[in-house]
Design an enzyme around this catalytic site. Structure first.
Site, PDB file in Angstrom:
ATOM      1  N   CYS A   9      41.916  43.086  32.474  1.00  0.00           N
ATOM      2  CA  CYS A   9      41.956  41.741  33.040  1.00  0.00           C
ATOM      3  C   CYS A   9      42.507  40.711  32.068  1.00  0.00           C
ATOM      4  O   CYS A   9      43.269  39.830  32.458  1.00  0.00           O
ATOM      5  CB  CYS A   9      40.588  41.338  33.545  1.00  0.00           C
ATOM      6  SG  CYS A   9      39.319  41.363  32.285  1.00  0.00           S
TER       7      CYS A   9
ATOM      8  N   HIS B 225      34.869  39.543  33.033  1.00  0.00           N
ATOM      9  CA  HIS B 225      36.185  39.404  33.659  1.00  0.00           C
ATOM     10  C   HIS B 225      36.866  38.149  33.120  1.00  0.00           C
ATOM     11  O   HIS B 225      36.204  37.219  32.663  1.00  0.00           O
ATOM     12  CB  HIS B 225      36.010  39.303  35.185  1.00  0.00           C
ATOM     13  CG  HIS B 225      37.285  39.466  35.934  1.00  0.00           C
ATOM     14  ND1 HIS B 225      38.105  40.551  35.772  1.00  0.00           N
ATOM     15  CD2 HIS B 225      37.880  38.670  36.859  1.00  0.00           C
ATOM     16  CE1 HIS B 225      39.163  40.427  36.570  1.00  0.00           C
ATOM     17  NE2 HIS B 225      39.049  39.276  37.235  1.00  0.00           N
TER      18      HIS B 225
ATOM     19  N   ASP C  14      43.663  34.945  40.400  1.00  0.00           N
ATOM     20  CA  ASP C  14      43.237  36.103  39.619  1.00  0.00           C
ATOM     21  C   ASP C  14      44.319  37.166  39.680  1.00  0.00           C
ATOM     22  O   ASP C  14      44.420  37.894  40.663  1.00  0.00           O
ATOM     23  CB  ASP C  14      41.920  36.663  40.176  1.00  0.00           C
ATOM     24  CG  ASP C  14      41.392  37.775  39.280  1.00  0.00           C
ATOM     25  OD1 ASP C  14      42.088  38.144  38.313  1.00  0.00           O
ATOM     26  OD2 ASP C  14      40.276  38.253  39.563  1.00  0.00           O
TER      27      ASP C  14
END
Lengths: 665, 306
Positions: free
Chosen positions: A423, A465, A481
């Site tokens: 991520c 995250h 995202d």
């Protein structure tokens, strides 16, 4: 010769076990030299017990005492503080245990043991710490019991069930004191344990940080929602906003770079005054209320779904609309949050802030910068630019826990060479790309998702995250995202669905989710822990007042005190009554009962039946004292004998009548 | 039955003066098929009592004086090689009788003492691997001197346990003693005594006494007594199950001797010192002299009604 007080060996054995149990939880916190010293002293004590070594003489004791005092001082520099205090307590209990050879010493050590057991709670208050403390209590009580018993060594084990019984009996009293004993504010301030070791998300982000965090596992926090738990893809737990990039590492803006105004708006329940910039973030109407129990992180930030509103003193909101706690979270922290999943955040961006959110280091990632500028000219809107980038990474990129190492131009290498990342790689490259294209953007770190256990949500370090926020004109900060473009299931159903065995830390229960039994156990432990936290640790003065109000309608110290005394008395009374009932005299069988009644009629007459005296002997004595009743006495005795010993039921009936009629007057 | 007992007591009292209670005890013991141990100083009439009992009960009687050089063969008998028949023939010892008086049993060595064991327990003796039945009834009346006297081998607990009762006669009352001193030796009268018993009558007594009732309350009392001796710290060991059974047997006989069909606590109280006095021991006593006092304590601490 002076009387020698022998201490039963069973007592020593139990005491040794208890001391070991009491010291173990503190053992890891103590300096290494002290742990070694404790083990040596303990060995000495064991050898003493076995009769191999002798007691230390005065010189050795003095050297040991002074030596450990000097050692502690050199180690900590001060005795003020929890760690040095506990270290001192440990060394003193062991040295006392080494020299004990009188009953008085043993009692001192046992009570020191009780005290030490309670100090465990300064460091850990989990349900396991509680159960462990109960075990320590039972061991100490067993030592105390065997101090007063003279038993064979083979009967040593008998003290423990009895101790267990005593501890169990004390639990109701414990409960009453827990519920009702006045919770006085701290009379003295104990400096709480300070740890440099922070857990969880740190205040910076470099490539590789998050994959490491995910592999480590461990609990981050639990959240219990008032209503339904929102969809997994909406569970973005914002922690902190990273706006400054130095070419490799992201970090928050330094406060110094913010001109004017309050940077943090602390909650002040008294005035409920809010900073003006807080009105720039507007909820649109999708409220969720929930409560979070955050594990200690030793960092200030609190995690919450956007757009969050906390009403807890000691907390404050930053200009990035993230929440922090004064002094950091050094113990479990529970807070209520009112969030709105639909919101508008900062539609107006002051020029100085816009400048900060466009910051990029010079001479890094030239290819990314060039491509971004080119795409920005080709695309008409920011939204189009975003979707073009997301399309670009969707096609070729891989979401992986094992990203390759990157060199100097991290983003260039990631976007055009390795194309494999976690991520933080996606979030970081997206933000840099956007900034290069002239769009204000920033990295947000926190957690995404969580595991639903019963009715609460458990968020683990594996759920850590990083994502991005982009500032779009007329919309404010919008969450983007990029990971969701590459691995949609990560966002839809969580990291475990993508990497079922992401956690590879052998000490973490999360590493064994594939073994269903262990997984169930882990969940069960989490449930216990959650309920323990909720019902026991969070019981505070307010709950106490609430409880008293529920019982009495109003609250006064008198009520609380009376209830407490009455409650404790009631419990002791019940236990006593139980034992009395167990050993109550059984009713006499027929015949014997009548005869005993008959004997009672002679009370205070000068002829009372002695213990062990039979009916004939008694009758003889009674008749000589009361010749006028001789016939009646002999008749009753005869009937008694026939009824009871010849089992003649007619005689029993007659006996009853005769005894009733009999009177000395 | 009471009449028979009274006449027996009266008959024996012609020789053993002023010891009605002890005589009754001895009778109760024999009627319960038990062996009797009489413990007292020398010269208190132990042997006289045994002789008189044998005479009055019409039992075949033999007496062995135990000395330190007595051997088992002297009691049970020996097989001697008969040269005429060229085989061993058995010459029975004094034990082949109905009433054996083992005089001063603690003067002999343990080896000889234990030769009596089988005989007392099984009613038979084994010689050269051959079990020989003893006559029935078979009683042993042993006398012993207090162990404090020199040259004695105290009987071990296991051997003491074979005796149903231990009694002691004690000094006679002053007027009884005066009569003794003034008059002729009553022992000369033994031969004049009537025999009041037959083996058939004895068997009938055994049978009837065994049917005496023991009620639940009485059994409770016995159990309380036993439990007290086993749990109290005053005792180094309590009453064994055999001791308890012996007590019951005696109590039945005693009740029967007094014409009752049921046992009452007084029976137990009167019998307890004699029946269990030699079976219990004070925790602090290693010579075993404290039995009677201990039993008194049991009786005073365990209530009849509970």
């Amino acid at each position: 010769m002076a009387k020698v007080e022998q201490i039963p060996r069973n007592c020593f054995a139990w005491l040794l076990l208890a001391l070991i149990a009491v010291i173990i939880p503190h053992g890891l916190r103590l300096p290494v030299w002290e742990s070694i010293a404790l083990v040596l002293v303990l060995t000495w004590r064991v050898q003493l017990y076995r009769g191999v070594w002798t007691y230390p003489n005065r010189l050795v004791k003095t050297v040991l005492t002074i030596g450990s005092a000097v050692g502690l001082f050199l180690q900590y520099g001060t005795l003020y503080g929890l760690d040095p205090m506990v270290a001192l307590l440990m060394i003193s209990i062991m040295l006392k245990a080494l020299e004990m050879n009188k009953k008085r010493d043993v009692i001192v050590v046992i009570f020191l043991g009780f005290f030490t057991t309670s100090t465990q709670f300064l460091f850990s208050q989990t349900v396991f710490a509680f159960l462990y403390a109960l075990l320590c209590l039972a061991l100490l009580v067993a030592a105390q019991i065997s101090l007063y018993q003279e038993r064979q060594l083979s009967e040593m084990a008998e003290a423990f069930p009895m101790a267990g019984k005593i501890v169990l009996q004390s639990i109701p009293v414990m409960l009453i004191l827990f519920l009702l004993f006045p919770r006085v504010g701290s009379l003295w301030a104990v400096p709480l344990p300070q740890s440099d070791a922070t857990t969880g998300i740190s205040d910076s982000m470099s490539p590789g940080d998050f994959s490491k965090l995910s592999k480590n596992g461990g609990k981050a926090f639990t959240a219990s929602f008032d209503g339904d738990i929102p969809a997994h893809r909406d569970l973005y737990w914002r922690g902190l906003v990273l706006s400054h990039f130095d070419g490799r590492t992201w970090s928050p803006n330094r406060w110094g770079s913010y001109p004017g105004g309050e940077l943090v708006d602390w909650v002040d329940s008294a005035t409920s005054k809010k900073a003006d910039w807080r009105s720039w973030a507007v909820p649109v109407g999708n409220p969720v209320d929930y409560e979070i129990i955050l594990e200690p992180t030793h960092q200030p930030w609190l995690f919450s779904l956007p757009l969050a509103e906390l009403n807890h003193d000691e907390t404050g909101i930053t200009r990035n609309y993230t929440w922090i706690k004064k002094g950091g979270v050094s113990q479990r922290f529970r807070y209520r949050v009112e969030s709105d999943l639909s919101y508008e955040m900062a539609r107006n961006l002051p020029p100085w802030l816009r400048q900060l959110e466009l910051q990029l280091p010079d001479d890094f990632n030239p290819r990314t910068v060039a491509t971004a500028r080119q795409w920005a000219q080709e695309e008409s809107s920011t939204e189009a630019l975003i979707s073009r980038f997301l399309n670009f990474i969707t096609r070729e990129f891989t979401y992986t826990l094992e990203p390759p190492l990157l060199g100097e131009h991290t983003v260039d290498e990631f976007l055009w060479q390795s194309q494999r990342g976690f991520c933080e790689h996606f979030a970081s490259s997206f933000v840099i790309f956007m900034r290069a294209a002239g769009v204000p953007a920033r990295v947000v770190t926190g957690y995404q998702g969580g595991e639903k256990i019963e009715d609460f949500l458990q968020v683990s370090q594996a759920d850590a995250h990083a994502w991005a926020e982009v500032w779009i004109r007329d919309r404010g900060w919008v969450r983007v995202d990029p990971t969701s473009a590459v691995a949609p299931s990560r966002i839809e159903s969580g990291i475990r669905s993508v990497f079922p065995r992401s956690v590879n830390n052998p000490l973490s229960m999360e590493a064994y989710t594939h073994i269903s039994l262990l997984n169930e156990l882990r969940k069960q432990i989490d449930i216990w822990d959650y309920n323990w936290q909720r019902w026991v640790l969070n019981y505070n003065k307010d709950n106490q007042v609430g409880l008293l109000e529920k019982i009495f309608g109003r609250v006064s110290a008198w009520h609380a005190g009376a209830t407490m005394v009455f409650g404790v008395a009631l419990i002791i009374g019940l236990i006593t009554a139980y034992y009395w009932w167990q050993t109550r005299p059984k009713p006499l069988p027929p015949g014997l009962a009548e005869f005993s009644k008959f004997c009672k009629k002679f009370k205070n007459s000068g002829v009372e039946r002695h213990t062990g005296e039979g009916s004939r002997d008694f009758a003889k004595r009674a008749s000589s004292k009361f010749p006028q009743h001789k016939d009646a006495i002999e008749e009753i005795t005869r009937l008694f004998e026939r009824g009871v010993y010849a089992e003649d039921f007619e005689a029993l009936k007659e006996l009853k009548v005769k005894v009733k009629r009999f009177s000395l007057k | 039955m009471e009449k028979l007992v009274n006449s027996l007591v009266a008959e024996i009292s012609k020789v053993v003066l002023g010891k009605e209670h002890q005589i009754k005890m001895a009778l109760a013991c024999l009627f319960s098929r038990g062996h009797l141990l009489i413990e007292d100083q020398p010269g208190m009439g132990k042997t006289t009592l045994a002789q008189t009992l044998a005479k009055v009960l019409g039992l075949e009687y033999s007496r062995v004086q135990f000395t330190s050089d007595l051997l088992p063969a002297d009691i049970v008998g020996v097989s001697i090689f008969d040269q005429q028949n060229s085989q061993f023939s058995f010459h029975p010892g004094p034990i082949f009788t109905q009433l054996l008086l083992a005089d001063e049993i603690n003067r002999t060595s343990p080896k000889t003492q234990s030769a009596l064991l089988e005989a007392m327990e099984e009613g038979q003796v084994t010689i050269d691997g051959d079990a020989k039945k003893l006559p029935s009834p078979f009683f042993v009346i042993a006398t012993q001197n207090p162990e404090s006297q020199d040259g004695t081998f105290p009987l071990p607990e296991s051997q003491l346990d074979r005796f149903l009762m231990r009694i002691s006669l004690g000094y006679p009352d002053a007027d009884v003693e005066r009569a003794l001193l003034a008059g002729e030796d009553p022992r000369t009268r033994i031969s004049e005594l009537r025999c009041l018993m037959t083996p058939e009558k004895l068997h009938a007594i055994y049978q009837k006494a065994g049917r005496v009732q023991a009620s639940a309350s009485l059994l409770d009392y016995i159990q309380r007594l036993i439990t007290y001796t086993r749990t109290s710290t005053e005792f180094s060991y309590g009453i064994s199950t055999r001791g308890a059974l012996s007590l019951m047997r005696c109590a039945r006989t005693w009740a029967f001797m007094h014409g009752r069909g049921h046992i009452i606590p007084e029976d137990l109280q009167i019998l307890l010192p004699s029946v269990v006095g030699h079976r219990v021991r004070d925790a602090a006593d290693y010579s075993g002299q404290s039995g009677y006092a201990l039993v008194e304590r049991v009786l005073n601490n365990v209530d009849v009604i509970a």
